[in-house]
Design an enzyme around this catalytic site. Structure first.
Site, mmCIF file in Angstrom:
data_model
loop_
_atom_site.group_PDB
_atom_site.id
_atom_site.type_symbol
_atom_site.label_atom_id
_atom_site.label_comp_id
_atom_site.label_asym_id
_atom_site.label_seq_id
_atom_site.Cartn_x
_atom_site.Cartn_y
_atom_site.Cartn_z
ATOM 1 N N CYS A 2 -45.334 -30.916 -26.289
ATOM 2 C CA CYS A 2 -45.471 -32.136 -25.518
ATOM 3 C C CYS A 2 -44.352 -33.084 -25.925
ATOM 4 O O CYS A 2 -43.995 -33.154 -27.091
ATOM 5 C CB CYS A 2 -46.806 -32.843 -25.703
ATOM 6 N N ARG A 27 -40.129 -29.204 -24.675
ATOM 7 C CA ARG A 27 -41.337 -29.311 -25.497
ATOM 8 C C ARG A 27 -42.605 -28.960 -24.714
ATOM 9 O O ARG A 27 -43.699 -28.952 -25.273
ATOM 10 C CB ARG A 27 -41.470 -30.725 -26.064
ATOM 11 N N TRP A 75 -47.578 -29.681 -22.692
ATOM 12 C CA TRP A 75 -47.859 -28.272 -22.961
ATOM 13 C C TRP A 75 -49.360 -28.225 -23.232
ATOM 14 O O TRP A 75 -49.837 -28.698 -24.252
ATOM 15 C CB TRP A 75 -47.061 -27.783 -24.167
ATOM 16 N N ASN A 101 -49.083 -36.471 -28.269
ATOM 17 C CA ASN A 101 -48.591 -35.137 -28.628
ATOM 18 C C ASN A 101 -49.391 -34.709 -29.846
ATOM 19 O O ASN A 101 -49.379 -35.405 -30.855
ATOM 20 C CB ASN A 101 -47.090 -35.234 -28.947
ATOM 21 N N GLY A 102 -50.094 -33.580 -29.751
ATOM 22 C CA GLY A 102 -50.894 -33.130 -30.890
ATOM 23 C C GLY A 102 -52.268 -32.695 -30.418
ATOM 24 O O GLY A 102 -52.501 -32.489 -29.226
ATOM 25 N N GLU A 478 -35.980 -8.858 -32.849
ATOM 26 C CA GLU A 478 -35.470 -10.089 -32.235
ATOM 27 C C GLU A 478 -34.992 -9.805 -30.799
ATOM 28 O O GLU A 478 -35.255 -10.585 -29.884
ATOM 29 C CB GLU A 478 -34.334 -10.687 -33.083
ATOM 30 N N LYS A 482 -36.422 -11.601 -27.419
ATOM 31 C CA LYS A 482 -35.575 -12.299 -26.448
ATOM 32 C C LYS A 482 -35.863 -11.792 -25.043
ATOM 33 O O LYS A 482 -36.060 -12.563 -24.118
ATOM 34 C CB LYS A 482 -34.097 -12.057 -26.741
ATOM 35 N N GLU A 485 -39.663 -12.587 -23.823
ATOM 36 C CA GLU A 485 -40.109 -13.969 -23.643
ATOM 37 C C GLU A 485 -39.508 -14.629 -22.410
ATOM 38 O O GLU A 485 -40.112 -15.527 -21.840
ATOM 39 C CB GLU A 485 -39.852 -14.825 -24.886
ATOM 40 N N HIS A 501 -44.870 8.372 -34.555
ATOM 41 C CA HIS A 501 -46.210 8.299 -35.145
ATOM 42 C C HIS A 501 -47.219 7.681 -34.180
ATOM 43 O O HIS A 501 -48.249 7.165 -34.622
ATOM 44 C CB HIS A 501 -46.155 7.523 -36.469
ATOM 45 N N LYS A 596 -40.628 -25.292 -26.763
ATOM 46 C CA LYS A 596 -39.619 -25.037 -27.799
ATOM 47 C C LYS A 596 -40.154 -25.305 -29.200
ATOM 48 O O LYS A 596 -40.031 -24.484 -30.093
ATOM 49 C CB LYS A 596 -38.409 -25.926 -27.523
HETATM 50 C C1 F6R Z 1 -38.131 -17.573 -29.682
HETATM 51 C C2 F6R Z 1 -38.294 -18.812 -30.427
HETATM 52 C C3 F6R Z 1 -39.497 -18.949 -31.279
HETATM 53 C C4 F6R Z 1 -39.203 -19.816 -32.508
HETATM 54 C C5 F6R Z 1 -40.508 -20.080 -33.279
HETATM 55 C C6 F6R Z 1 -40.246 -20.848 -34.561
HETATM 56 O O1 F6R Z 1 -36.929 -17.542 -28.980
HETATM 57 O O2 F6R Z 1 -37.515 -19.712 -30.329
HETATM 58 O O3 F6R Z 1 -40.019 -17.720 -31.634
HETATM 59 O O4 F6R Z 1 -38.275 -19.148 -33.309
HETATM 60 O O5 F6R Z 1 -41.379 -20.799 -32.470
HETATM 61 O O6 F6R Z 1 -39.657 -22.067 -34.297
HETATM 62 P P1 F6R Z 1 -38.799 -22.826 -35.374
HETATM 63 O O7 F6R Z 1 -37.608 -21.994 -35.663
HETATM 64 O O8 F6R Z 1 -38.457 -24.128 -34.737
HETATM 65 O O9 F6R Z 1 -39.674 -22.983 -36.594
#
Ligand code: F6R
Length: 601
Positions: A2, A27, A75, A101-102, A478, A482, A485, A501, A596
């Site tokens: 948020c 956010r 969010w 926010n929270g 990773e 990518k 998501e 397995h 994010k």
């Molecule tokens: C994926 C992504 C998330 C963050 C995760 C941790 O692309 O960005 O998986 O890596 O939410 O966030 P931070 O790094 O801000 O602690």
């Protein structure tokens, strides 16, 4: 999660609030809303489901005037995505407006105990907060400030909040309160603002005052007054943030993600300049950090998502160059299932935002247990950097796309430099990193190749695999994150040897399997595993380093020190994810259901 903005003293505040919200959309973007106090023209409250652009359209032709207002991009946590659940929430009589926010954990108990007679308009915890303020101001005859503080005193310990409140009886004033969710107050001669992230308000000011947990602030257009947890007035200097507003713009790029992928090379150079002197000695890492790590008998890297994946790579550097056993943990697991610790643990938190609630929970426990810790984060001054014993910056510049790219490579680089500094490794790391940066640029300049791979391998596919061994397995998870998501192709990142397995039963005719082959010790084994899935109908795509490449590999990566290969291998994966998502007509920067900065547990 948020995003909150508010401003007072801005001639026609609405455009500033909407622009701020656009910057905060990372956010959360389920719904958005704005409240502007129009003085004699009355109150303007507009809320819309979906993106800020819809809110913007809904405000047009409404002749919204006013110099103070608050806005929010959501969010969803409590209550589905609807106009009624969008913020700002309003008290029953239309006097108070609140954005939040929270999460208020005990909101249902508060509703049942205090608000029996109130007709609630939404399913949110936030509306409970604003109705309580209204109730206390009327029934207890409290000032708005005291009513806000009384409401906060009823929230249970687990609750998190950044609140921004307006009272239409005092049109120029905003009230801000914070616990666990970030909130900054921006100050300038003309206007004062409140925001979840400074980047949203850089057009108005670059000077900010941090609001700490438990504090409340009263903000009008001329001054900001801060109060501590007991309600006693306190003073705090503002700090100047040296961010160019243009750094948070997309510029000529269609998406932030592409811009941020490209920026990885410059970030590598910036880190090298910052952390190495002209003689290739490490600088800007305090001896205290190095001594604390040397004094420990085990390192615990704790992080979430992409940052956790960067930890999987960093583990190799710490073990190889410092000789200290290193464990990597997912923060949401570690928080409630702490493993048996060694005698002298040292904790390393990796985070882009520095605000991830799962990681903060672990850090809280670590601090309580008295263990030393280091946060490596992109956003300095964030909660994780403030609360750890030590902090080091990632210097990646604002990362706006939800899918993390440049923070990941920056984390790997800083881990490598730190491990090198602690272990005094023989490697000429400055030079090796410089070579890696040059080769990263070479890969980035070949974007078209990844567009073609994405189209050929992933078009119309609903599932895919990335496989590799060792460091390639670390990159595979990773790479898979990518791709899944942002494109919504269900993708698993797998240690190649583990496929047989069980999971190999998922391979069918045409299943895309992307194999990463950059580690000489296991290259033959991974090629064998690729052959096994190919024999079962998989459409295999091999990305291999030059010295290990074979004819028909889909993409050949330049060679750099094998330990640093993840810096290169991840770039094709980022670009393949980007182009597969574009091909599906999806919003690369704003995948569904995500935000994010994940500030809820
Ligand atoms: C994926 C992504 C998330 C963050 C995760 C941790 O692309 O960005 O998986 O890596 O939410 O966030 P931070 O790094 O801000 O602690």
């Amino acid at each position: 999660m948020c995003g909150i903005v508010g401003a007072t003293g801005v001639n026609q505040v609405l455009p500033s609030l909407l622009k701020g919200l656009e910057k905060l959309e990372y956010r959360g973007y389920d719904s958005a809303g704005v409240y502007v106090n129009g003085g004699k023209d009355g109150d303007f409250l507009v809320r819309e489901k979906g993106r800020v652009s819809r809110l913007k359209a809904a405000t047009e032709n409404k002749h919204i005037t006013g110099t103070a207002g608050i806005a929010h991009t959501r969010w969803a946590t409590h209550g589905g995505v609807s106009v009624e659940n969008a913020h700002p929430h309003m008290s029953e009589d239309g006097r108070f407006y609140l954005v939040h926010n929270g999460v208020i954990e005990n909101f249902d108990e508060l509703r049942d105990n205090y608000l029996q007679g109130v007709k609630l308009q939404s399913e949110t915890d936030t509306e409970i907060a604003v109705q309580l303020i209204d109730k206390f101001s009327k029934e207890d005859n409290l000032s708005t400030f005291d009513a806000l503080r009384k409401m906060i005193s009823l929230l249970d310990d687990n609750s998190a909040y950044g609140f921004l409140l307006m009272d239409n009886e005092t049109p120029d004033l905003m009230y801000a309160a914070k616990k666990k969710s970030p909130l900054l107050i921006g100050v300038s001669d003309q206007a004062n603002v409140v925001t979840s992230d400074a980047a949203a308000m850089l057009d108005i000011t670059q000077d900010f005052i941090e609001l700490m947990d438990g504090e409340v602030a009263i903000i009008d257009k001329e001054k900001v007054t801060l109060f501590d947890v007991q309600g006693k007035q306190i003073e705090r200097e503002s700090f100047h943030l040296d961010i160019d507003a243009s750094e948070t713009d997309k510029g000529v790029y269609p998406y932030y993600m592409l811009k941020e992928i490209d920026e990885q090379v410059i970030v590598a150079h910036t880190l090298s300049q910052h952390y190495f002197d002209d003689d290739a000695n490490v600088q800007n890492i305090d001896d205290e950090i190095i001594d604390a790590i040397k004094a420990s008998d085990r390192l615990y890297i704790v992080a979430a998502g992409t940052s956790y994946h960067a930890g999987l790579v960093g583990k190799r550097y710490f073990e190889k160059w410092t000789g200290i056993p290193t464990e990597v943990h997912i923060s949401s697991e570690f928080a409630y299932d702490q493993p048996l610790l060694s005698q002298r643990p040292f904790f390393i938190f990796l985070s882009q935002s520095g605000e991830t609630a799962d990681s903060r929970e672990v850090l809280d426990n670590v601090v309580k247990q008295g263990y030393p810790s280091l946060t490596i984060a992109n956003v300095m001054n964030s909660t994780l950097t403030r609360e750890a014993t030590f902090a080091l910056p990632l210097l990646a510049g604002p990362e706006i796309a939800v899918a993390s790219t440049k923070a990941y490579t920056a984390q790997i680089i800083v881990e490598a430099i730190l491990a090198h500094a602690v272990g005094n490794s023989e490697v000429d790391l400055k030079n090796e990193l410089a070579k890696a940066a040059v080769e990263m640029q070479v890969i980035i300049d070949q974007k078209d190749k990844f567009k073609i791979i994405a189209e050929q391998a992933l078009k119309n596919q609903s599932s895919a695999f990335y496989i590799g061994r060792g460091l390639d397995a670390a990159v595979a998870v990773e790479a898979a994150l990518k791709l899944k998501e942002i494109s919504y192709i269900q993708t698993e990142g797998f240690a190649a040897g583990e496929l047989k397995h069980g999971t190999i039963s998922l391979i069918e005719e045409g299943t895309p399997v992307l194999g990463l082959v950059t580690q000489s010790k296991t290259a033959g084994l991974v090629r064998g595993e690729i052959a096994q899935v190919s024999a079962r109908g998989a459409n295999t795509v091999i990305i291999a380093s030059k010295s290990l490449a074979k004819a028909n590999d889909a993409y050949v990566l330049p060679d750099v020190d094998e330990l640093l290969m993840p810096l290169l291998t991840v770039i094709p994966a980022q670009l393949i994810a980007y182009y597969a998502t574009l091909d599906r007509g999806l919003d690369v920067d704003r995948p569904r259901n995500l935000a994010k900065s994940v500030t809820v547990q």
